[in-house]
Design an enzyme around this catalytic site. Structure first.
Site, PDB file in Angstrom:
ATOM      1  N   THR A   1     -13.158  84.119 -44.530  1.00 23.90           N
ATOM      2  CA  THR A   1     -14.190  85.051 -44.063  1.00 23.90           C
ATOM      3  C   THR A   1     -14.043  86.437 -44.684  1.00 23.90           C
ATOM      4  O   THR A   1     -15.031  87.156 -44.839  1.00 23.90           O
ATOM      5  CB  THR A   1     -14.141  85.146 -42.519  1.00 23.90           C
TER       6      THR A   1
ATOM      7  N   TYR B   1     -22.935  81.564 -41.769  1.00 24.94           N
ATOM      8  CA  TYR B   1     -21.739  82.066 -42.444  1.00 24.94           C
ATOM      9  C   TYR B   1     -21.345  81.180 -43.623  1.00 24.94           C
ATOM     10  O   TYR B   1     -21.311  79.962 -43.526  1.00 24.94           O
ATOM     11  CB  TYR B   1     -20.609  82.125 -41.415  1.00 24.94           C
TER      12      TYR B   1
ATOM     13  N   SER C   1     -10.452  78.129 -45.226  1.00 28.38           N
ATOM     14  CA  SER C   1      -9.038  77.725 -45.141  1.00 28.38           C
ATOM     15  C   SER C   1      -8.864  76.335 -44.545  1.00 28.38           C
ATOM     16  O   SER C   1      -7.764  75.784 -44.600  1.00 28.38           O
ATOM     17  CB  SER C   1      -8.229  78.758 -44.367  1.00 28.38           C
TER      18      SER C   1
ATOM     19  N   THR D   1      -8.795  82.682 -41.665  1.00 30.31           N
ATOM     20  CA  THR D   1      -7.938  82.830 -40.485  1.00 30.31           C
ATOM     21  C   THR D   1      -7.611  81.500 -39.804  1.00 30.31           C
ATOM     22  O   THR D   1      -6.664  81.417 -39.045  1.00 30.31           O
ATOM     23  CB  THR D   1      -8.598  83.761 -39.446  1.00 30.31           C
ATOM     24  N   ASP D   2      -8.426  80.464 -40.088  1.00 28.31           N
ATOM     25  CA  ASP D   2      -8.237  79.209 -39.333  1.00 28.31           C
ATOM     26  C   ASP D   2      -6.867  78.588 -39.557  1.00 28.31           C
ATOM     27  O   ASP D   2      -6.274  78.042 -38.624  1.00 28.31           O
ATOM     28  CB  ASP D   2      -9.335  78.201 -39.705  1.00 28.31           C
TER      29      ASP D   2
ATOM     30  N   LYS E   1      -3.699  82.049 -33.959  1.00 28.08           N
ATOM     31  CA  LYS E   1      -5.114  82.340 -33.744  1.00 28.08           C
ATOM     32  C   LYS E   1      -5.447  81.855 -32.334  1.00 28.08           C
ATOM     33  O   LYS E   1      -5.346  80.662 -32.035  1.00 28.08           O
ATOM     34  CB  LYS E   1      -5.980  81.644 -34.785  1.00 28.08           C
TER      35      LYS E   1
ATOM     36  N   GLU F   1      15.138  69.880 -22.348  1.00 27.54           N
ATOM     37  CA  GLU F   1      15.306  69.342 -20.996  1.00 27.54           C
ATOM     38  C   GLU F   1      16.318  68.205 -21.074  1.00 27.54           C
ATOM     39  O   GLU F   1      16.544  67.655 -22.163  1.00 27.54           O
ATOM     40  CB  GLU F   1      13.979  68.773 -20.496  1.00 27.54           C
TER      41      GLU F   1
HETATM   42  C1  SIN Z   1     -12.050  82.693 -41.116  1.00 27.21           C
HETATM   43  O1  SIN Z   1     -11.637  83.033 -42.200  1.00 27.21           O
HETATM   44  O2  SIN Z   1     -12.016  83.490 -40.162  1.00 27.21           O
HETATM   45  C2  SIN Z   1     -12.626  81.356 -40.797  1.00 27.21           C
HETATM   46  C3  SIN Z   1     -12.831  80.479 -41.966  1.00 27.21           C
HETATM   47  C4  SIN Z   1     -11.589  80.168 -42.688  1.00 27.21           C
HETATM   48  O3  SIN Z   1     -10.531  80.010 -42.094  1.00 27.21           O
HETATM   49  O4  SIN Z   1     -11.684  80.046 -43.927  1.00 27.21           O
END
Ligand code: SIN
Length: 337
Positions: free
Chosen positions: A25, A38, A71, A104-105, A177, A293
């Site tokens: 992103t 997107y 990602s 971010t994924d 995340k 445990e």
């Molecule tokens: C992102 O980047 O926030 C979502 C899509 C990705 O992980 O490429």
């Protein structure tokens, strides 16, 4: 040399940072402020760096476009290319730090894999964005400027691979995340952020904890298959059997609460261990340790401790790829921060 004092009295000099772009992103476009349209990976590294140059940051940024993808499509082949390049650039005395732009994924998985397999003698920082570059309130440029500041700071070394999002600096082991949307989507667990950063300031919350540490494991592109079993009410032991028949050499349970599962699943997992397939108990819950445990000793299970299922899977793969099958040594690896 241009010296820019910041408001904490430290200095940020003209550092030489290599930027490895992979997409996500931070390089994405929304196309519309009101529709979900997107598209990741629309902006190339040259445009990203041109945007940075306009901010006048006192760092020399050298860009390399490795991919321009979401990602969700990042995996072993791209990891190998990035890893090779990072190891090579870290050996060059001119290069003072590396930034990897990433969706971010799966950023936490790449960060953790590199955290375990790159000697962290220089800062290595992953950065992404939750909002595309043309979205209202886009966070990409700010996160990137923050990442430049972190990668430029010699004190960032010795903290493993770092992830910079929403003015927070997370250690790779801790970063998760935790939200599907919103710029503040990442949490650190169990440590929370290890530092606070803005384009104009940087504050570490404690000293580095991994100074002069060599890589913990050798990197392998082709790692043994490890499956994650996500626990749900009514789950049958058939899931375990199917994973093993599918070729899993290790299993990670994303269990209820403290890494729990029904008696039937636990018995099937104990059978897997007896057959030589290591089993890690993690949790499907976002926060909270999964400690050992008494049952773990009885069945030979490994407790995931601070690692959620995706990172527990990577650590088990690394252990298997490096020939570590002993559950005691494996548990020690899960216990490290
Ligand atoms: C992102 O980047 O926030 C979502 C899509 C990705 O992980 O490429």
């Amino acid at each position: 040399m241009k010296i820019v004092p910041d408001r904490y009295g430290k200095c940020m000099t003209d550092t030489h940072i290599e930027v490895f772009a992979t997409g996500g992103t931070i390089a994405g476009m929304a196309g519309s402020a009101t529709r979900r349209d997107y598209r990741p990976g629309q902006i190339g590294i040259d445009d990203l760096l041109a945007g940075m140059a306009a901010l006048g940051l006192p760092a020399k940024l050298v860009g390399h476009q490795f991919a321009n993808i979401g990602s969700e499509d990042i995996g072993p082949e791209l990891w190998r290319k990035l890893h090779e390049a990072a190891a090579q650039r870290m050996g060059d005395s001119a290069c003072q730090g590396i930034i990897i732009t990433h969706g971010t994924d799966t950023a936490e998985e790449t960060a953790f894999l590199f955290d375990q397999t790159l000697p962290t003698t220089k800062p290595v920082v992953l950065v992404g964005a939750m909002r595309p570059a043309d979205a209202v309130g886009s966070d990409g440029m700010r996160n990137f400027a923050n990442a430049v500041r972190v990668a430029s700071d010699p004190e960032a070394a010795g903290r493993g691979v770092l992830l910079v999002m929403s003015d927070h600096i997370f250690a790779a082991r801790d970063a998760r995340k935790a939200r599907t949307e919103g710029a503040n989507a990442f949490r650190g667990f169990p440590r929370g952020p290890v530092g606070h950063v803005t384009p104009a300031s940087l504050e570490w919350f404690g000293p580095p904890w991994r100074v002069d540490e060599p890589a913990r494991f050798e990197f392998h592109e082709n790692m043994p298959k490890v499956s994650i079993l996500y626990a749900y009410a009514g789950m049958s032991a058939e899931n375990v059997v199917q994973a093993l028949e599918g070729g899993a050499k290790g299993l990670v349970l994303a269990g209820f609460g403290h890494g729990n599962a029904s008696g039937g699943i636990r018995a099937a997992l104990a059978d897997a261990v007896a057959a030589g397939v290591p089993v890690v108990r993690a949790s499907r819950v976002d926060e909270g340790l999964v400690d050992r445990e008494p049952d773990d000793d009885a069945h030979g299970f490994i407790a995931a401790r601070a690692l959620g299922p995706p990172k527990a899977r990577i650590l088990l793969q690394l252990l298997l790829a490096n020939g570590i099958n002993d559950p005691v040594r494996a548990q020690q690896a899960f216990d490290r921060r």
